[in-house]
Design an enzyme around this catalytic site. Sequence first.
Site, PDB file in Angstrom:
ATOM      1  CB  CYS A 270      -8.981 -49.799 -38.033  1.00 51.40           C
ATOM      2  SG  CYS A 270      -9.743 -50.927 -36.841  1.00 51.40           S
TER       3      CYS A 270
ATOM      4  CG  HIS B  22      -5.199 -52.332 -38.491  1.00 51.88           C
ATOM      5  ND1 HIS B  22      -4.779 -51.150 -37.933  1.00 51.88           N
ATOM      6  CD2 HIS B  22      -6.314 -52.705 -37.813  1.00 51.88           C
ATOM      7  CE1 HIS B  22      -5.602 -50.823 -36.942  1.00 51.88           C
ATOM      8  NE2 HIS B  22      -6.548 -51.751 -36.859  1.00 51.88           N
TER       9      HIS B  22
ATOM     10  CD  GLU C 137      -2.222 -50.015 -39.947  1.00 52.98           C
ATOM     11  OE1 GLU C 137      -2.596 -49.979 -38.756  1.00 52.98           O
ATOM     12  OE2 GLU C 137      -3.005 -50.155 -40.913  1.00 52.98           O
TER      13      GLU C 137
END
Length: 260
Positions: free
Chosen positions: A113, A221, A223
């Site tokens: 990001c 994202h 993660e």
Amino acid sequence: MARPVVGIIGNSYLLNDQYPVHAGGQMNTEAIAEVSGCLPLIVPSDPRFVSVEELLEVCDGFLLTGGRPNVHPEEYGEPETEAHGAFDRARDAVALALIRACVARGQPFLGLCRGFQEVNVAMGGSLYPEIRDLPGRMNHRMPPDGTIEEKFELRHDVRFTEGGVFHRVMGASKVLTNTLHGQGIKAPGPRVVVDGHADDGTPEAIYIKDAPGFTLAVQWHPEWNAANDPVSRPLFEHFGAAVRAWAADGSALPVMTAAQ
């Protein structure tokens, strides 16, 4: 045997609106520890406290995280406007120089990001202040309401170059991702290869041409739910392999090798 160290670029903010802290999201540390197999170390991204030279010696690789503040437009030669939002000049000072040093050395990094945007700016590219204001673009911002699961819900496709780096890493030419960003790439840096796009044309996946090491970055994202998501997991696994190679003997594991 000690795990290789991944420096997670932290963000500055006020805890309870008054106590200044440097912090990183728990989902970043989970992804690095549980999927990449590395030791997560949150970095205070402020040149008053750390230098790029020290970070390169202490850490084997770097995770360039997301963050609410944006890269200051002066970093890509444009004037500041209200549309550019909030900034973190201290993080700019650390992260942009760190990216350039890693590219030159072959030391691995993974950008997410804001980190994706930092990679482009560090390598001479520019950003749009607000993607949703562009003709034909969708709103890529995080939904303002709902649970965290709803905010990180998979919302649009990303298509990769057939046979390219991300296609090989993911094992697919099209994947479904979340989207929680306002800004995006305007002009790619001279060595920045845009290897994946959203259906509205927004760049979503990049790497650095002819870099000796691992330089992948994505606009979404990964993660979030990294251990279980079929898109996130291979990305963090390949990053972990590159970090271990560097930690073992300083070998730069090129992105094409990491994708094999």
